[in-house]
Write a protein that holds these residues in place. Structure first.
Motif, mmCIF file in Angstrom:
data_model
loop_
_atom_site.group_PDB
_atom_site.id
_atom_site.type_symbol
_atom_site.label_atom_id
_atom_site.label_comp_id
_atom_site.label_asym_id
_atom_site.label_seq_id
_atom_site.Cartn_x
_atom_site.Cartn_y
_atom_site.Cartn_z
ATOM 1 N N ARG A 293 0.746 -1.069 0.039
ATOM 2 C CA ARG A 293 0.112 0.059 0.054
ATOM 3 C C ARG A 293 1.014 1.178 -0.068
ATOM 4 O O ARG A 293 2.027 1.087 0.383
ATOM 5 N N ILE A 294 0.164 2.334 -0.144
ATOM 6 C CA ILE A 294 1.024 3.560 -0.316
ATOM 7 C C ILE A 294 0.377 4.530 1.085
ATOM 8 O O ILE A 294 -0.875 4.713 1.176
ATOM 9 N N PRO A 295 1.181 4.912 1.915
ATOM 10 C CA PRO A 295 0.924 5.502 3.093
ATOM 11 C C PRO A 295 -0.253 6.668 2.823
ATOM 12 O O PRO A 295 0.094 7.351 1.725
ATOM 13 N N SER A 296 -0.816 7.053 3.503
ATOM 14 C CA SER A 296 -1.963 8.021 3.172
ATOM 15 C C SER A 296 -1.377 9.404 3.320
ATOM 16 O O SER A 296 -1.982 10.398 2.659
ATOM 17 N N ARG A 297 -0.427 9.722 3.877
ATOM 18 C CA ARG A 297 0.540 11.005 3.825
ATOM 19 C C ARG A 297 1.812 10.643 3.402
ATOM 20 O O ARG A 297 2.818 10.637 4.246
ATOM 21 N N SER A 298 2.202 10.577 2.131
ATOM 22 C CA SER A 298 3.547 10.257 1.660
ATOM 23 C C SER A 298 4.074 11.310 0.538
ATOM 24 O O SER A 298 5.113 11.114 -0.045
ATOM 25 N N TRP A 299 3.161 12.307 0.488
ATOM 26 C CA TRP A 299 3.708 13.332 -0.758
ATOM 27 C C TRP A 299 4.406 14.545 0.126
ATOM 28 O O TRP A 299 4.161 14.902 1.179
ATOM 29 N N LEU A 300 5.514 14.845 -0.733
ATOM 30 C CA LEU A 300 6.117 15.971 -0.173
ATOM 31 C C LEU A 300 5.636 17.267 -0.681
ATOM 32 O O LEU A 300 4.581 17.357 -1.524
ATOM 33 N N ASN A 301 5.930 18.490 -0.267
ATOM 34 C CA ASN A 301 5.205 19.921 -0.545
ATOM 35 C C ASN A 301 5.273 20.277 -1.823
ATOM 36 O O ASN A 301 4.516 21.317 -2.233
ATOM 37 N N ASP A 302 6.420 19.763 -2.689
ATOM 38 C CA ASP A 302 6.395 20.166 -4.013
ATOM 39 C C ASP A 302 5.297 19.489 -4.822
ATOM 40 O O ASP A 302 5.263 19.852 -6.063
ATOM 41 N N ASP A 303 4.380 18.581 -4.400
ATOM 42 C CA ASP A 303 3.296 17.876 -4.883
ATOM 43 C C ASP A 303 3.585 17.078 -6.301
ATOM 44 O O ASP A 303 2.867 16.883 -7.060
ATOM 45 N N LYS A 304 4.851 16.738 -6.294
ATOM 46 C CA LYS A 304 5.295 15.772 -7.386
ATOM 47 C C LYS A 304 6.185 14.947 -7.057
ATOM 48 O O LYS A 304 6.472 13.615 -7.469
ATOM 49 N N THR A 305 6.600 14.809 -5.598
ATOM 50 C CA THR A 305 7.523 13.835 -5.025
ATOM 51 C C THR A 305 6.747 12.986 -3.975
ATOM 52 O O THR A 305 6.125 13.538 -2.970
ATOM 53 N N ILE A 306 6.829 11.628 -4.293
ATOM 54 C CA ILE A 306 6.392 10.775 -3.362
ATOM 55 C C ILE A 306 7.372 9.995 -2.718
ATOM 56 O O ILE A 306 8.322 9.597 -3.205
ATOM 57 N N VAL A 307 7.148 9.684 -1.192
ATOM 58 C CA VAL A 307 8.082 9.023 -0.626
ATOM 59 C C VAL A 307 7.752 7.625 -0.210
ATOM 60 O O VAL A 307 6.599 7.474 0.636
ATOM 61 N N LEU A 308 8.370 6.581 -0.554
ATOM 62 C CA LEU A 308 7.921 5.177 -0.363
ATOM 63 C C LEU A 308 8.853 4.269 0.428
ATOM 64 O O LEU A 308 10.228 4.466 -0.208
ATOM 65 N N SER A 309 8.551 3.430 1.325
ATOM 66 C CA SER A 309 9.746 2.392 1.903
ATOM 67 C C SER A 309 9.166 1.180 1.254
ATOM 68 O O SER A 309 8.138 0.796 1.203
ATOM 69 N N THR A 310 10.178 0.124 0.878
ATOM 70 C CA THR A 310 9.777 -0.859 -0.024
ATOM 71 C C THR A 310 11.128 -1.668 0.355
ATOM 72 O O THR A 310 12.428 -1.415 0.529
ATOM 73 N N PRO A 311 10.952 -3.354 0.575
ATOM 74 C CA PRO A 311 11.922 -4.112 0.741
ATOM 75 C C PRO A 311 12.824 -4.069 -0.430
ATOM 76 O O PRO A 311 12.535 -4.259 -1.768
ATOM 77 N N GLN A 312 14.213 -4.209 -0.159
ATOM 78 C CA GLN A 312 15.234 -4.159 -1.137
ATOM 79 C C GLN A 312 16.378 -5.114 -0.639
ATOM 80 O O GLN A 312 17.238 -4.785 0.285
ATOM 81 N N GLY A 313 16.446 -6.223 -1.384
ATOM 82 C CA GLY A 313 17.552 -7.243 -1.213
ATOM 83 C C GLY A 313 17.666 -7.556 0.343
ATOM 84 O O GLY A 313 18.953 -7.444 0.861
ATOM 85 N N GLY A 314 16.564 -7.775 1.105
ATOM 86 C CA GLY A 314 16.785 -8.292 2.480
ATOM 87 C C GLY A 314 16.641 -7.306 3.519
ATOM 88 O O GLY A 314 16.821 -7.347 4.926
ATOM 89 N N SER A 315 16.811 -5.987 3.155
ATOM 90 C CA SER A 315 16.264 -4.900 4.029
ATOM 91 C C SER A 315 15.296 -4.054 3.465
ATOM 92 O O SER A 315 14.732 -4.100 2.283
ATOM 93 N N ILE A 316 14.994 -3.004 4.253
ATOM 94 C CA ILE A 316 13.924 -1.917 3.721
ATOM 95 C C ILE A 316 14.584 -0.712 3.361
ATOM 96 O O ILE A 316 15.273 0.062 4.479
ATOM 97 N N HIS A 317 14.315 -0.225 2.343
ATOM 98 C CA HIS A 317 14.921 1.170 1.953
ATOM 99 C C HIS A 317 13.745 2.216 1.643
ATOM 100 O O HIS A 317 12.748 1.839 1.205
ATOM 101 N N THR A 318 14.100 3.425 1.730
ATOM 102 C CA THR A 318 13.261 4.508 1.507
ATOM 103 C C THR A 318 13.536 5.030 0.434
ATOM 104 O O THR A 318 14.795 5.719 0.074
ATOM 105 N N PHE A 319 12.582 5.336 -0.574
ATOM 106 C CA PHE A 319 13.061 6.447 -2.077
ATOM 107 C C PHE A 319 12.080 7.418 -2.163
ATOM 108 O O PHE A 319 10.904 7.544 -1.720
ATOM 109 N N ALA A 320 12.701 8.466 -2.566
ATOM 110 C CA ALA A 320 11.917 9.801 -3.114
ATOM 111 C C ALA A 320 11.596 9.451 -4.597
ATOM 112 O O ALA A 320 12.785 9.483 -5.285
#
Length: 447
Positions: free
Chosen positions: A339-366
């Motif tokens: 799922r996408i968190p309900s509040r995951s947008w930055l104030n520029d209204d074009k960048t979304i921040v998500l955390s997702t599993p990556q190779g055995g760990s969890i990373h966050t991406f803009a």
């Protein structure tokens, strides 16, 4: 002390540490931040779990609990309005042999509205699960949308005797009871969604005190994960296809919009045979994003829809890629979010921040939804190892939870307040980290 007594004592100590369910930045400024969090804890003596809410206030140097933890075990689902003026909650209360549901609306530190949903009898039980459940205020803070079980007529045996007083003068029973249907089987969604058969979209208007089931959704479509449109005149939701049968929420689905007057429009095509998840609008309501992927949450694409033109583009595809960070090449294995968190947008209204599993760990991406640029938010600047999952964003500040990992199997860490500022350049987007240790709870569970 016997070995069994030691095991019981160790388990009793372990249950004293609660588990974080959710967190939300309630108020935020340059001087302070206030965070609501919900926790669950097992109570051995009652052989049950209890849920409680607590609020933490911080000036970015120290933190304090503003009030003692509040037991909310009877709360099914809750939501704040955008301005935080209103707070609504669905509460389940035992009444004799029955369990009643109430929709409460709180304002100005008092109970403003209380709807006895069982007495109103507009629909069945309200859903609060992770797949279908939703409770959300409209932009003008006058309506609440949620999903509930469709009302079905009551049934009784053919041979049940009735008092003559129950019939009218013509001898016709005017009740909505249907005879002979009490043992009819209806297919539900199964597994963790047992008992959920026909979900419907419901809108409660707190100005007119009316509760209405939205109409014109096709019979072979079950709605889920609804959110209000920016103008508040309708909702956007996921439509699960239930033909030929319900196969869990990995089945084919699409994104649709539905106005309060009943106009139904499909936004995403189901020609790719994909399952979609959690549509989310950006802060100014110009862009809608959702996840689209294959069965069993294998991998998802991030889709974007221009709300004015309804043009759909793919922001992040299934293909793996190599990301450049600090002159180092790091692999990106795609999005594996449920799922996408309900509040995951930055104030520029074009960048979304998500955390997702990556190779055995969890990373966050803009992720820049305009140019599809994906950037690591390297949380090793905060702590190691990188197992932080984003819970909520508010004005460039965020709430994370540290997931239990192989390298740290005995701790749960809650970290608040990684401030992210974006600086646009000709070549790329740089992430500048301003780290505020607002709250750091480190709970070690010793065996």
């Amino acid at each position: 002390m016997s070995q069994l007594d030691k095991i019981v004592a160790a388990y009793r100590i372990a249950t004293q540490y609660p588990e974080l369910i959710s967190a939300r930045i309630h108020d935020c400024s340059k001087a302070h931040v206030s965070v609501h969090s919900v926790w669950v804890q097992r109570v051995l003596e009652r052989q049950a779990k209890t849920r409680f809410r607590q609020t933490v206030f911080s000036d970015y140097k120290t933190y304090t609990l503003t009030s003692p933890p509040t037991d909310i075990t009877d709360e099914l689902i809750s939501a704040h309005s955008k301005s935080t003026k209103y707070f609504c909650v669905v509460r389940e209360i035992e009444s004799g042999k029955d369990i009643k549901q109430y929709l409460e609306v709180w304002a100005d530190c008092s109970l403003a509205k209380n709807y006895d949903l069982s007495a109103l009898d507009v629909h069945g039980k309200i859903y609060a699960d992770a797949e279908f459940g939703i409770l959300e205020w409209s932009p003008d803070e006058t309506k609440i949308v949620y999903i509930a079980e469709k009302k079905v007529p009551k049934s009784e045996p053919f041979y049940k005797q009735k008092p003559k007083a129950s019939a009218d003068k013509d001898g016709v029973d005017n009740s909505d009871t249907v005879p002979g249907k009490e043992y009819d089987w209806s297919q539900d969604w199964g597994e963790e969604l047992v008992g959920k058969i026909i979900p419907v979209l419901v809108v409660c208007d707190i100005k007119t005190d009316t509760i209405e089931v939205l109409s014109n959704i096709p019979n072979d479509v079950n709605p889920a994960a609804a959110t209000w449109t920016p103008d508040g005149k309708g909702v956007v939701a996921i439509g699960y296809t239930i033909t030929p049968r319900k196969l869990g929420t990995n089945s084919l689905s699409h994104v649709f919009s539905l106005t309060l007057s009943g106009q139904y429009n499909v936004l995403s095509s189901n020609s790719e045979q994909l399952s979609v998840k959690t549509p989310r609008f950006n802060l100014n309501g110009t862009k809608l994003v959702w996840l689209a992927g294959g069965p069993h949450y294998s991998c998802f694409k991030l889709m974007s829809c221009n709300w004015s033109t309804k043009e759909i583009t793919t922001v992040v595809d299934f293909d793996n890629k190599i990301l450049q960070i600090n002159h180092e090449q790091l692999p990106f294995y795609g999005l594996h979010n449920r799922r996408i968190p309900s509040r995951s947008w930055l104030n520029d209204d074009k960048t979304i921040v998500l955390s997702t599993p990556q190779g055995g760990s969890i990373h966050t991406f803009a992720i820049d939804t305009g140019n599809s640029c994906t950037t690591y938010i390297n949380d090793t600047y905060v702590m190691s190892p990188p197992h932080l999952s984003l819970l909520s964003l508010f004005q460039y500040r965020s709430v994370y939870i540290n997931e239990v990992s192989e390298t740290r199997p005995r701790c749960v860490i809650l970290l608040l307040g990684i401030r992210v500022a974006l600086c646009e350049t000709k070549f790329s987007t740089y992430i500048i980290y301003y780290i505020y240790y607002i709250l750091y709870i480190y709970m070690c569970i010793y065996y």
